[in-house]
Design a protein around this motif. Structure first.
Motif, PDB file in Angstrom:
ATOM      1  N   UNK A   1      -7.660   8.854   0.536  1.00 33.59           N
ATOM      2  CA  UNK A   1      -6.875   7.880  -0.545  1.00 33.59           C
ATOM      3  C   UNK A   1      -7.593   8.433  -1.828  1.00 33.59           C
ATOM      4  N   UNK A   2      -9.067   9.009  -1.863  1.00 34.37           N
ATOM      5  CA  UNK A   2      -9.609   9.483  -3.120  1.00 34.37           C
ATOM      6  C   UNK A   2      -8.840  10.558  -3.538  1.00 34.37           C
ATOM      7  N   UNK A   3      -8.320  11.686  -2.571  1.00 30.46           N
ATOM      8  CA  UNK A   3      -7.576  12.902  -3.036  1.00 30.46           C
ATOM      9  C   UNK A   3      -6.133  12.446  -3.671  1.00 30.46           C
ATOM     10  N   UNK A   4      -5.466  11.421  -2.821  1.00 30.71           N
ATOM     11  CA  UNK A   4      -4.220  11.100  -3.366  1.00 30.71           C
ATOM     12  C   UNK A   4      -4.544  10.594  -4.826  1.00 30.71           C
ATOM     13  N   UNK A   5      -5.352   9.609  -5.134  1.00 32.31           N
ATOM     14  CA  UNK A   5      -5.572   9.180  -6.524  1.00 32.31           C
ATOM     15  C   UNK A   5      -5.894  10.531  -7.515  1.00 32.31           C
ATOM     16  N   UNK A   6      -6.623  11.144  -6.926  1.00 32.53           N
ATOM     17  CA  UNK A   6      -6.876  12.416  -7.883  1.00 32.53           C
ATOM     18  C   UNK A   6      -5.526  13.341  -8.320  1.00 32.53           C
TER      19      UNK A   6
ATOM     20  N   UNK B   1     -12.886   7.991 -10.070  1.00 30.63           N
ATOM     21  CA  UNK B   1     -12.402   7.716  -8.599  1.00 30.63           C
ATOM     22  C   UNK B   1     -12.894   6.548  -7.812  1.00 30.63           C
ATOM     23  N   UNK B   2     -14.071   6.470  -7.832  1.00 30.68           N
ATOM     24  CA  UNK B   2     -14.702   5.508  -6.742  1.00 30.68           C
ATOM     25  C   UNK B   2     -14.459   4.128  -7.276  1.00 30.68           C
TER      26      UNK B   2
END
Length: 420
Positions: A172-177, A387-388
């Protein structure tokens, strides 16, 4: 750094700025040092002229066969005075430089005046606060129950405010990025990845070091600090350069980790990943002409709003008051996202116009034509996404009764599924 002409010619304006910011600063001492250094420079120039005249006279006397010992003695006395003045000049310049690099920026006329956050002005609000018909959980409880977050084991390795992201939370973090990078490209930003360390000289050009030094990590035995934000590295990129005005504005979209001590934070922020020592951020940074910087800031805040709107996260835009802004900024907007577990909006993004404050410190100028007088650029910085903190908002606003999380529609093409 402020324009020295404003400091000398408009002292009341500076005093009012300090009052509006509720900042203690010895401005009278700065004025005294400025006068003293200019007096020393004047005396030095006078003595150098006398020494040059004396040198010519000594040469003439020697050429004529006359005794020049008296003149040589006087010239030696002048040289001694010049040496003493040089020591004094260096001391005064050092004290003046320290003060001039710690005075806050001027405040843009549109900023509300007030000593703290209670004077902030709400500009816009977007989205409906979600209504849950079940007992909601905080992001840390949601993530830990799904096996996606391990803070306890991270603390064994690095201490408090560190974390392991696992499984779908990493995805999910990579998707947001990826979504954030695509948005920056869509808005015609040039992607850039900065150094993750910065030397002291560059840091002092971008921030008021005495305020920021306790927030970031220093590398032992090196003149280097881990970056607290990519803003500082990008701001320093063109140090002591003259840019071609035709290339402005230059818009950079930066991706980097950020490292901050976050000393003094307390309460709910100690739990989970909202306020941590290490996080990732995509930053907007713009070098602009002075006449365009207000417009650029409005674009930057609109892009950040669009980001959270596409994620369908309720939020509001706040214009910070004079007493709640950072000292380097002339005007700052915050975006505050809705956090259900706290029943409150919390800051996830800031967009600031620093005008020529950083550029003067870093000596970044531009000209439109050859041989034209140079001007200082204006610098602007703004978080597109931390991100976090954004993961916190996504988890809490999209939680389901059975403990799962619905993936925002805009992220599904990057994530590959609609549910965590």
């Amino acid at each position: 750094m402020l324009d020295p002409k404003i400091i000398r010619d408009e002292p009341d304006r500076i005093k009012q700025m300090l009052k509006d910011r509720a900042v203690e600063f010895d401005f009278e001492k700065m004025l005294e040092l400025d006068k003293k250094r200019r007096d020393v420079m004047f005396q030095t120039d006078e003595l150098r002229q006398k020494r040059n005249e004396m040198s010519i006279k000594i040469g003439s006397e020697k050429k004529a066969g006359n005794d020049a010992s008296g003149l040589l003695q006087k010239m030696g006395e002048i040289s001694k005075k010049l040496d003493d003045l040089e020591i004094l000049r260096k001391s005064v310049e050092e004290d003046f430089h320290k003060l001039s690099f710690s005075i806050p920026n001027l405040i843009h006329e549109s900023v509300p005046k007030g000593s703290d956050e209670s004077f902030n002005k709400q500009v816009r609000i977007w989205g409906e606060i979600p209504k849950f018909d079940f007992d909601i959980k905080g992001h840390e409880e949601i993530a830990e129950s799904l096996g996606l977050l391990d803070i306890e084991r991270a603390s064994k390795i690095a201490g408090s405010r560190f974390y392991f992201l696992k499984g779908d939370l990493v995805r999910l973090a990579q998707a947001v990025t990826s979504f954030a990078m695509d948005l920056l490209i869509e808005k015609e930003y040039q992607l850039i990845q900065p150094p993750y360390m910065i030397n002291r000289e560059s840091m002092e050009g971008a921030v008021i070091a005495e305020d920021f030094e306790d927030v970031i990590y220093k590398v032992d035995a090196e003149n280097l600090f881990l970056i607290g934000t990519s803003e500082h590295a990008i701001a320093s990129m063109y140090t002591d350069e003259v840019l071609d005005g035709k290339t402005l504005p230059q818009r950079f979209g930066s991706i980097s980790p950020c490292f901050r001590k976050e000393a003094g934070a307390h309460g709910k922020d100690q739990k989970g990943i909202f306020r941590v020592h290490q996080f990732e951020k995509l930053e907007q940074f713009v070098f602009a002409k002075p006449e365009n910087s207000v417009e650029e800031q409005e674009k930057m805040i609109r892009y950040a709003e669009e980001f959270f709107q596409r994620l369908n996260i309720p939020h509001k835009v706040v214009l910070l008051s004079s007493g709640d802004m950072g000292k380097v900024a002339a005007k700052t907007y915050d975006i505050e996202a809705w956090m259900p577990s706290q029943n409150a909006y919390r800051e996830v993004c800031s967009v600031s116009n620093c005008m020529d404050f950083q550029a003067r410190r870093l000596k970044i100028r531009f000209r439109d034509k050859t041989n034209e007088k140079t001007q200082y650029v204006h610098t602007l910085n703004g978080t597109l996404v931390a991100i976090e903190r954004t993961l916190v908002a996504i988890l809490e606003n999209n939680q389901t009764e059975d403990g799962h999380v619905e993936v925002p529609k805009v992220l599904q093409k990057y994530f590959g599924d609609n549910l965590i």
